[in-house]
Design a protein around this motif. Structure first.
Motif, PDB file in Angstrom:
ATOM      1  N   VAL A  31     -21.237  31.181  -7.476  1.00 20.54           N
ATOM      2  CA  VAL A  31     -20.723  30.163  -8.529  1.00 20.54           C
ATOM      3  C   VAL A  31     -21.944  29.241  -8.900  1.00 20.54           C
ATOM      4  N   ALA A  32     -22.560  28.720  -7.796  1.00 26.74           N
ATOM      5  CA  ALA A  32     -23.702  27.604  -8.378  1.00 26.74           C
ATOM      6  C   ALA A  32     -24.651  28.183  -9.481  1.00 26.74           C
ATOM      7  N   LEU A  33     -25.197  29.242  -9.066  1.00 26.25           N
ATOM      8  CA  LEU A  33     -26.020  30.139  -9.869  1.00 26.25           C
ATOM      9  C   LEU A  33     -25.365  30.359 -11.359  1.00 26.25           C
ATOM     10  N   ALA A  34     -24.187  30.827 -11.350  1.00 24.95           N
ATOM     11  CA  ALA A  34     -23.544  31.177 -12.524  1.00 24.95           C
ATOM     12  C   ALA A  34     -23.230  29.835 -13.441  1.00 24.95           C
ATOM     13  N   LEU A  35     -23.027  28.700 -12.764  1.00 26.02           N
ATOM     14  CA  LEU A  35     -23.044  27.488 -13.374  1.00 26.02           C
ATOM     15  C   LEU A  35     -24.108  27.033 -13.929  1.00 26.02           C
ATOM     16  N   ALA A  36     -25.096  27.115 -13.223  1.00 29.23           N
ATOM     17  CA  ALA A  36     -26.344  27.001 -13.907  1.00 29.23           C
ATOM     18  C   ALA A  36     -26.829  27.546 -14.992  1.00 29.23           C
ATOM     19  N   MET A  37     -26.728  28.872 -14.794  1.00 26.56           N
ATOM     20  CA  MET A  37     -27.023  29.795 -16.076  1.00 26.56           C
ATOM     21  C   MET A  37     -26.161  29.315 -17.238  1.00 26.56           C
ATOM     22  N   LEU A  38     -24.931  29.096 -17.074  1.00 25.31           N
ATOM     23  CA  LEU A  38     -24.140  28.666 -17.939  1.00 25.31           C
ATOM     24  C   LEU A  38     -24.541  27.441 -18.743  1.00 25.31           C
ATOM     25  N   VAL A  39     -24.915  26.410 -17.986  1.00 24.23           N
ATOM     26  CA  VAL A  39     -25.466  25.268 -18.342  1.00 24.23           C
ATOM     27  C   VAL A  39     -26.926  25.414 -19.211  1.00 24.23           C
ATOM     28  N   LYS A  40     -27.587  26.223 -18.551  1.00 24.55           N
ATOM     29  CA  LYS A  40     -29.047  26.445 -19.427  1.00 24.55           C
ATOM     30  C   LYS A  40     -28.874  27.391 -20.597  1.00 24.55           C
ATOM     31  N   GLY A  41     -27.556  28.379 -20.599  1.00 24.50           N
ATOM     32  CA  GLY A  41     -27.346  29.090 -21.824  1.00 24.50           C
ATOM     33  C   GLY A  41     -26.744  28.002 -22.949  1.00 24.50           C
ATOM     34  N   VAL A  42     -26.051  27.092 -22.591  1.00 24.64           N
ATOM     35  CA  VAL A  42     -25.362  26.178 -23.485  1.00 24.64           C
ATOM     36  C   VAL A  42     -26.433  25.156 -24.440  1.00 24.64           C
ATOM     37  N   GLY A  43     -27.304  24.827 -23.349  1.00 27.90           N
ATOM     38  CA  GLY A  43     -28.612  24.056 -23.927  1.00 27.90           C
ATOM     39  C   GLY A  43     -28.430  22.582 -23.429  1.00 27.90           C
ATOM     40  N   LEU A  44     -27.609  22.275 -22.370  1.00 30.06           N
ATOM     41  CA  LEU A  44     -27.489  20.796 -21.910  1.00 30.06           C
ATOM     42  C   LEU A  44     -28.755  20.176 -21.554  1.00 30.06           C
ATOM     43  N   GLN A  45     -29.244  19.218 -21.601  1.00 28.36           N
ATOM     44  CA  GLN A  45     -30.530  18.668 -21.143  1.00 28.36           C
ATOM     45  C   GLN A  45     -29.931  17.585 -20.039  1.00 28.36           C
ATOM     46  N   PHE A  46     -30.527  17.461 -18.904  1.00 29.32           N
ATOM     47  CA  PHE A  46     -30.397  16.656 -17.862  1.00 29.32           C
ATOM     48  C   PHE A  46     -31.525  15.650 -17.624  1.00 29.32           C
TER      49      PHE A  46
END
Length: 75
Positions: A31-46
């Motif tokens: 789940v954590a990896l899926a969320l990380a890939m989703l965030v990366k795919g959306v292009g959010l910057q942290f």
């Protein structure tokens, strides 16, 4: 040591308990990896400190449980 199980089923029960724990941990990682890939795919910057928040959260929870269980041993 009595753990509430008949002697003949204690080993299989403990084994299956540990297998269940490991499967739960793998599920959390997936789940954590899926969320990380989703965030990366959306292009959010942290910012740098925001990337560390999950690590601090996990470390804080681990420290709390360690201290809580250590206190329970000695009281």
């Amino acid at each position: 040591m009595d753990i509430g199980l008949p002697d003949e089923s204690a080993i299989p029960a403990l084994f299956l308990f540990n297998v269940g724990i490991e499967m739960g941990q793998l599920g959390i990682v997936v789940v954590a990896l899926a969320l990380a890939m989703l965030v990366k795919g959306v292009g959010l910057q942290f910012y740098g400190w925001q990337k560390l928040l999950p690590l601090y959260f996990a470390g804080s929870m681990a420290s709390f449980w360690f201290i809580d269980r250590t206190i329970q041993i000695f009281t």
